[in-house]
Design a protein around this motif. Structure first.
Motif, PDB file in Angstrom:
ATOM      1  N   GLN A  85     -62.168  24.896  53.034  1.00 26.97           N
ATOM      2  CA  GLN A  85     -63.313  24.817  53.942  1.00 26.97           C
ATOM      3  C   GLN A  85     -64.637  25.139  53.249  1.00 26.97           C
ATOM      4  O   GLN A  85     -65.700  24.813  53.773  1.00 26.97           O
ATOM      5  CB  GLN A  85     -63.103  25.765  55.126  1.00 26.97           C
ATOM      6  CG  GLN A  85     -61.848  25.514  55.925  1.00 26.97           C
ATOM      7  CD  GLN A  85     -61.764  24.094  56.456  1.00 26.97           C
ATOM      8  OE1 GLN A  85     -62.737  23.564  56.951  1.00 26.97           O
ATOM      9  NE2 GLN A  85     -60.602  23.478  56.329  1.00 26.97           N
ATOM     10  N   SER A 103     -58.982  29.434  54.669  1.00 27.35           N
ATOM     11  CA  SER A 103     -58.683  28.272  53.836  1.00 27.35           C
ATOM     12  C   SER A 103     -59.841  28.035  52.873  1.00 27.35           C
ATOM     13  O   SER A 103     -60.971  27.793  53.299  1.00 27.35           O
ATOM     14  CB  SER A 103     -58.481  27.035  54.716  1.00 27.35           C
ATOM     15  OG  SER A 103     -58.439  25.881  53.909  1.00 27.35           O
ATOM     16  N   TYR A 121     -67.651  22.657  52.866  1.00 22.22           N
ATOM     17  CA  TYR A 121     -68.549  22.321  53.969  1.00 22.22           C
ATOM     18  C   TYR A 121     -69.774  23.230  54.038  1.00 22.22           C
ATOM     19  O   TYR A 121     -70.625  23.067  54.902  1.00 22.22           O
ATOM     20  CB  TYR A 121     -67.793  22.382  55.305  1.00 22.22           C
ATOM     21  CG  TYR A 121     -66.677  21.367  55.369  1.00 22.22           C
ATOM     22  CD1 TYR A 121     -66.957  20.013  55.513  1.00 22.22           C
ATOM     23  CD2 TYR A 121     -65.345  21.763  55.254  1.00 22.22           C
ATOM     24  CE1 TYR A 121     -65.938  19.078  55.553  1.00 22.22           C
ATOM     25  CE2 TYR A 121     -64.316  20.839  55.290  1.00 22.22           C
ATOM     26  CZ  TYR A 121     -64.623  19.493  55.442  1.00 22.22           C
ATOM     27  OH  TYR A 121     -63.618  18.567  55.474  1.00 22.22           O
TER      28      TYR A 121
END
Length: 174
Positions: A115, A112, A118
């Protein structure tokens, strides 16, 4: 030019070559039989430079041989073949924790992209933005990678930046 003179020139040019600097890659390794043959040749090269067979086996696994395949079973066979060949020269090689440079291509399909936000949290925004752009480029390249295999064209990116980016994941809520 005389063949012997040319051979002497080549020998002179390469006599100071360190065997650890040689790289052999099989981008479609299959069962690894080509790499196993290369292993034997490299052992001879190392021995000619004064290495023992045991030292040569360790150095070859660490420095010289690389394999890649799209098939997980082929990857496993290559790994096994190289470790058994190394064991032929160094009976305790399996106890040393050395892993050969054998890899199976992984697809980026299940990753994904959301993500990515982060990662790189301690980087300045321009560095983080550049890293995200490069990560997206890699994810694009490895989409359906098992279909393309060794014809993948991986771009030259700032891999040190990407290592810092993925090594800097946020690990908790503030």
């Amino acid at each position: 030019m005389d063949v012997q003179v040319k051979l002497d020139e080549i020998k002179e040019k390469y006599k100071s070559l360190n065997p650890e600097d040689l790289t052999f890659i099989d981008p479609c390794s299959g069962s690894g039989h080509i790499l196993v043959y290369a292993f034997d040749v490299l052992v001879q090269i190392y021995e000619s430079k004064g290495y023992t067979r045991r030292e040569a086996a360790k150095a070859i696994l660490k420095n010289n041989l690389y394999a890649l395949d799209i098939d997980e079973r082929a990857y496993q066979l290559t790994y096994f073949s190289l470790m058994m060949k190394a064991r032929e020269y160094h009976g305790r090689i399996l106890d040393l924790g050395i892993r050969p440079n054998v890899y199976c291509i992984e697809e980026s399909n299940p990753i994904s992209r959301k993500q990515l936000e982060y990662f790189g949290t301690s980087m300045d925004s321009s560095e983080q933005k550049k890293a995200i752009q490069q990560m997206n480029e890699l994810l694009d390249v490895f989409k359906d990678a098992k279909e393309y295999g060794s014809i993948l064209n991986v771009p030259q990116l700032d891999y040190e930046l990407l290592k810092r980016f993925i090594g800097d994941a946020s690990c908790g809520s503030g």
